[in-house]
Design a protein around this motif. Structure first.
Motif, PDB file in Angstrom:
ATOM      1  N   CYS A 100       0.818  -1.224   0.000  1.00 42.61           N
ATOM      2  CA  CYS A 100       0.000   0.000   0.000  1.00 42.61           C
ATOM      3  C   CYS A 100       0.851   1.273   0.000  1.00 42.61           C
ATOM      4  CB  CYS A 100      -1.053  -0.020   1.102  1.00 42.61           C
ATOM      5  SG  CYS A 100      -0.438   0.333   2.725  1.00 42.61           S
ATOM      6  N   THR A 102       2.953   4.252  -1.563  1.00 42.16           N
ATOM      7  CA  THR A 102       2.780   4.894  -2.874  1.00 42.16           C
ATOM      8  C   THR A 102       3.949   4.578  -3.817  1.00 42.16           C
ATOM      9  OG1 THR A 102       3.654   6.888  -1.896  1.00 42.16           O
ATOM     10  CG2 THR A 102       1.294   6.847  -2.281  1.00 42.16           C
ATOM     11  N   GLU A 124      -2.795  15.011   4.065  1.00 46.07           N
ATOM     12  CA  GLU A 124      -2.791  13.625   3.586  1.00 46.07           C
ATOM     13  C   GLU A 124      -3.661  12.788   4.511  1.00 46.07           C
ATOM     14  OE1 GLU A 124       0.295  10.266   1.998  1.00 46.07           O
ATOM     15  OE2 GLU A 124       0.709  11.066   3.973  1.00 46.07           O
ATOM     16  N   GLY A 126      -4.254   9.091   5.441  1.00 46.72           N
ATOM     17  CA  GLY A 126      -3.676   7.756   5.294  1.00 46.72           C
ATOM     18  C   GLY A 126      -2.205   7.880   4.939  1.00 46.72           C
ATOM     19  N   MET A 127      -1.329   7.854   5.967  1.00 52.28           N
ATOM     20  CA  MET A 127       0.092   8.135   5.715  1.00 52.28           C
ATOM     21  C   MET A 127       0.911   6.875   5.481  1.00 52.28           C
ATOM     22  SD  MET A 127       2.880   9.886   8.268  1.00 52.28           S
ATOM     23  CE  MET A 127       3.040   8.452   9.322  1.00 52.28           C
ATOM     24  N   PHE A 128       0.497   5.765   6.094  1.00 51.70           N
ATOM     25  CA  PHE A 128       1.290   4.537   6.130  1.00 51.70           C
ATOM     26  C   PHE A 128       2.704   4.898   6.611  1.00 51.70           C
ATOM     27  CE2 PHE A 128       3.209   0.724   3.718  1.00 51.70           C
ATOM     28  CZ  PHE A 128       2.981  -0.117   4.787  1.00 51.70           C
ATOM     29  N   GLY A 132       4.558   8.890   0.647  1.00 52.54           N
ATOM     30  CA  GLY A 132       3.848   9.945  -0.077  1.00 52.54           C
ATOM     31  C   GLY A 132       4.014  11.281   0.635  1.00 52.54           C
ATOM     32  N   GLU A 150      -3.246   9.636  10.303  1.00 54.83           N
ATOM     33  CA  GLU A 150      -2.960   8.197  10.302  1.00 54.83           C
ATOM     34  C   GLU A 150      -3.542   7.604  11.581  1.00 54.83           C
ATOM     35  OE1 GLU A 150      -1.575   5.787   8.119  1.00 54.83           O
ATOM     36  OE2 GLU A 150      -2.295   4.644   9.856  1.00 54.83           O
ATOM     37  N   ILE A 151      -4.074   6.390  11.449  1.00 51.12           N
ATOM     38  CA  ILE A 151      -4.726   5.768  12.606  1.00 51.12           C
ATOM     39  C   ILE A 151      -3.739   4.986  13.475  1.00 51.12           C
ATOM     40  CG2 ILE A 151      -5.446   3.539  11.589  1.00 51.12           C
ATOM     41  CD1 ILE A 151      -8.304   4.286  12.724  1.00 51.12           C
ATOM     42  N   ALA A 179      -9.215   9.229  10.812  1.00 50.64           N
ATOM     43  CA  ALA A 179      -9.064  10.385   9.928  1.00 50.64           C
ATOM     44  C   ALA A 179     -10.276  11.310  10.024  1.00 50.64           C
ATOM     45  CB  ALA A 179      -8.865   9.918   8.494  1.00 50.64           C
ATOM     46  N   ASP A 199      -5.914   8.698   0.773  1.00 48.32           N
ATOM     47  CA  ASP A 199      -5.315   7.379   0.531  1.00 48.32           C
ATOM     48  C   ASP A 199      -5.464   6.499   1.774  1.00 48.32           C
ATOM     49  OD1 ASP A 199      -3.923   5.356  -0.684  1.00 48.32           O
ATOM     50  OD2 ASP A 199      -1.939   6.228  -0.405  1.00 48.32           O
ATOM     51  N   ASP A 201      -8.834   4.317   4.225  1.00 46.52           N
ATOM     52  CA  ASP A 201      -9.837   3.260   4.054  1.00 46.52           C
ATOM     53  C   ASP A 201     -10.809   3.634   2.933  1.00 46.52           C
ATOM     54  OD1 ASP A 201     -10.261   5.305   5.873  1.00 46.52           O
ATOM     55  OD2 ASP A 201     -11.795   4.213   6.990  1.00 46.52           O
TER      56      ASP A 201
HETATM   57  C1  LIG Z   1      -2.761   2.961   1.364  1.00 43.13           C
HETATM   58  S1  LIG Z   1      -2.056   3.273   2.867  1.00 43.13           S
HETATM   59  C2  LIG Z   1      -1.404   4.885   2.662  1.00 43.13           C
HETATM   60  C3  LIG Z   1      -0.155   4.949   1.845  1.00 43.13           C
HETATM   61  C4  LIG Z   1       0.533   6.249   1.973  1.00 43.13           C
HETATM   62  N1  LIG Z   1      -0.282   7.346   1.513  1.00 43.13           N
HETATM   63  C5  LIG Z   1       1.857   6.270   1.265  1.00 43.13           C
HETATM   64  O1  LIG Z   1       2.206   7.305   0.694  1.00 43.13           O
HETATM   65  O2  LIG Z   1       2.589   5.285   1.275  1.00 43.13           O
HETATM   66  C6  LIG Z   1      -3.456   3.549   3.893  1.00 43.13           C
HETATM   67  C7  LIG Z   1      -3.155   4.053   5.291  1.00 43.13           C
HETATM   68  O3  LIG Z   1      -4.366   4.566   5.826  1.00 43.13           O
HETATM   69  C8  LIG Z   1      -4.437   4.272   7.203  1.00 43.13           C
HETATM   70  N2  LIG Z   1      -5.855   4.278   7.589  1.00 43.13           N
HETATM   71  C9  LIG Z   1      -6.814   3.386   7.286  1.00 43.13           C
HETATM   72  N3  LIG Z   1      -7.982   3.751   7.818  1.00 43.13           N
HETATM   73  C10 LIG Z   1      -7.784   4.906   8.472  1.00 43.13           C
HETATM   74  C11 LIG Z   1      -8.617   5.781   9.192  1.00 43.13           C
HETATM   75  N4  LIG Z   1      -9.908   5.534   9.365  1.00 43.13           N
HETATM   76  N5  LIG Z   1      -8.068   6.892   9.707  1.00 43.13           N
HETATM   77  C12 LIG Z   1      -6.767   7.158   9.527  1.00 43.13           C
HETATM   78  N6  LIG Z   1      -5.930   6.370   8.841  1.00 43.13           N
HETATM   79  C13 LIG Z   1      -6.431   5.255   8.319  1.00 43.13           C
HETATM   80  C14 LIG Z   1      -3.801   2.897   7.300  1.00 43.13           C
HETATM   81  O4  LIG Z   1      -3.339   2.675   8.615  1.00 43.13           O
HETATM   82  C15 LIG Z   1      -2.691   2.986   6.255  1.00 43.13           C
HETATM   83  O5  LIG Z   1      -1.500   3.365   6.865  1.00 43.13           O
END
Ligand SMILES: C[S@@+](CC[C@H](N)C(=O)[O-])C[C@H]1O[C@@H](n2cnc3c(N)ncnc32)[C@H](O)[C@@H]1O
Length: 562
Positions: A100, A102, A124, A126-128, A132, A150-151, A179, A199, A201
């Motif tokens: 996941c 980017t 942003e 969803g930071m993972f 990104g 980020e969660i 988020a 980026d 859920d």
């Molecule tokens: C696809 S990844 C993001 C990739 C990131 N943008 C990158 O540049 O690599 C999705 C991220 O969203 C986070 N996430 C999922 N649901 C969330 C929520 N409800 N609130 C905040 N973050 C969330 C996950 O923990 C995960 O780290």
């Protein structure tokens, strides 16, 4: 196949439409290779399709600008990490697939969009591990900032050491929590962003999007980028049952029908939607939108001719000249007009200086020419105007800025000093106004901006400069007279009166001791900088000031009021 090898280095699970296509083609090719009855032509065509599909991602990787060392480190650390283990140990709430991230090409795309949109504040969702976030932070100016929602607390700690090693990491603030809760906090604090990257859920994309637009988290003409908007092709495949695929399909459709925005989906990796918030005029064009009765649907609401106030100050396609542009105020004016979109003729008595400034403008991508002219000579003024018109066919902006200042007690002022000062400051300015004005009257449109001086209002002291003060008072009266005489034929004439400007001229041996004395007369507590005057010249050159004529715009830090 070398490109295929490069490609497989980056991912081992299919995640994008192209990766799925490669899988299917590989399977088809295997079947074809193991079946002697398959016609050779089918095998050859399958191989060709495979080469095209297989080669794309690897080629994009190779041709996109290289990622920075911290980004490469972040990518490697993410790929090597045992995400299943941290989940099983209870360190993350969710099992996080490393795919996941980017990654390189998408990261560089986001960075490019940050540059192109001139974003300063990014959100942003969803930071993972922050790939990104750091890519976008690299595209931000020094004073830019990025909030990453980020969660998972674990991810904030994972990214921190690498953010700390990057010169851009300090621009990033990570907000841990759901988020949606973070968005509510940001809206309550009145925050606004130039760019948002969604980026997280997938089932919540639509809620994030609606909340952002409904609560003005995206500024006027801001951009939303959305990752995975093709969702492994499931958004357009008929037999999709995947909940995330269906969520993205609904999301794309919702955005497509939303009049407040325009969208394109770029088929890069798993699809990136680029969504632009459009001006009210575009949103309303051709539609019968009925507003709440409190809304006044007029040019203030939609923008005059659909253009926002900052758009109305753009000078794209206009032709300008600036005299005395080789240094100081004139140089700053030339840069300002060029930055606002005009083509600029850089005019100066000194050829080297004119060429130097023209070179600066060229380096910034501004169309320009250098002209050497002594504006106290009528032939030079004619040649200046003729060469601009023959090069660019028109003159919309005439910036008559060249001037000289000599100091002497009035009882000692020679006629030579008086004549020289008036020849440049008043007679020269008149000749330029007349020559440019003739072109502009024929065009039915023009903006003349003369440089007068605060000395037209007060008598600056203790230095003695009778001829200068009097000539600049003349420039104001010249401006007022032309401004009223020509306005009904589309030509506006205004002037700018700077206070004491910090240019090399005032650092002469005779003037330097006076600086302290002047400072005590200036409410702003400092001398003017040439950059303090740039917005005024752009405003007076633009359509935004069309109702202003014969005006003397005084910019002197309050000095004339004390
Ligand atoms: C696809 S990844 C993001 C990739 C990131 N943008 C990158 O540049 O690599 C999705 C991220 O969203 C986070 N996430 C999922 N649901 C969330 C929520 N409800 N609130 C905040 N973050 C969330 C996950 O923990 C995960 O780290």
């Amino acid at each position: 196949n070398q490109t295929a090898q490069i490609y497989f280095l980056f991912t081992d699970i299919s995640d994008t439409p192209m990766e799925f296509m490669v899988d299917f083609l590989n399977k088809a090719k295997e079947i074809a290779d193991s079946n002697a009855n398959i016609p050779e032509e089918l095998r050859v065509n399958l191989q060709k399709a495979l080469d095209i599909a297989c080669g794309l991602d690897g080629y994009l990787e190779k041709m996109s600008s290289q990622e920075s060392a911290p980004l490469a480190e972040l990518y490697q650390k993410t790929m090597e990490h045992d995400w299943d283990k941290v989940f099983e140990e209870g360190k993350t709430q969710f099992r996080l697939p490393k795919e996941c991230i980017t990654g390189h090409v998408e990261g560089q795309t986001l960075k490019m969009l940050v540059h192109m949109s001139k974003a300063k504040r990014i959100l942003e969702i969803g930071m993972f591990t922050g790939y990104g976030a750091l890519s976008m932070a690299e595209g931000l100016p020094e004073d830019g900032s990025l909030v990453a929602c980020e969660i998972e607390q674990y991810l904030k700690e994972f990214a921190k050491p690498i953010f700390d090693r990057s010169p851009h990491g300090k621009k990033i603030t990570v907000k841990i929590g759901s988020a949606m809760d973070s968005l509510k906090d940001l809206a309550a604090a009145g925050e606004q962003f130039d760019m948002v990257f969604i980026d997280a859920d997938k089932n919540n994309y639509i809620n994030y999007y609606k909340f952002i637009l409904d609560h003005n988290l995206l500024r006027l003409s801001g951009v939303i980028c959305v990752d995975n908007s093709l969702f492994k092709a499931k958004v357009y495949l008929k037999d999709t049952a995947d909940v995330n695929g269906l969520a993205l399909r609904d999301f794309n459709q919702f955005v497509k029908s939303d009049l407040r925005v325009e969208q394109v989906i770029v088929p890069l990796r798993d699809g990136i939607s680029i969504i632009r918030r459009v001006p009210m005029a575009t949103a309303c064009a051709g539609t019968q939108v009925t507003y709440d009765s409190k809304v006044t649907d007029d040019e203030v609401f939609r923008g005059l001719n659909g253009r926002s106030i900052l758009d109305r100050m753009r000078l794209d396609g206009r032709v300008a000249y600036v005299t005395g542009a080789g240094q100081g105020i004139g140089r700053a004016f030339a840069h300002a007009l060029g930055e606002a979109g005009a083509k600029v003729a850089v005019v100066d008595l000194d050829q080297g200086k004119a060429e130097g400034v023209a070179e600066e403008l060229t380096l910034k991508g501004i169309n320009c020419i250098a002209i050497t002219a002594d504006i106290s000579k009528s032939l030079d003024v004619e040649r200046m105007i003729d060469s601009i018109v023959s090069k660019w066919g028109a003159i919309q902006i005439a910036c008559n800025n060249a001037g000289i200042n000599m100091n002497s007690a009035s009882e000692d002022t020679s006629l030579k000093e008086w004549d020289q000062t008036f020849d440049v400051n008043l007679r020269g300015t008149f000749m330029c106004c007349q020559a440019a004005g003739r072109v502009m009257l024929k065009q039915g449109y023009g903006k003349i901006i003369n440089t007068a001086s605060m000395a037209s209002l007060i008598v600056p002291h203790p230095q003695k400069q009778l001829a200068y003060n009097t000539s600049k008072a003349g420039v104001v009266k010249l401006t007022q007279t032309l401004g009223t005489e020509w306005i009904d034929r589309g030509v506006r004439v205004n002037c700018i009166s700077p206070g004491i400007v910090d240019t090399p001229l005032i650092h002469s041996e005779s003037l330097r001791p006076l600086v302290q004395r002047w400072l005590s007369d200036i409410p702003a507590g400092r001398l003017a900088l040439v950059t303090d005057l740039q917005a005024a010249v752009v405003y007076l050159a633009s359509d935004a000031s069309d109702y202003m004529t014969g005006h003397n715009l005084v910019i002197e830090g309050g000095q004339s009021l004390w």
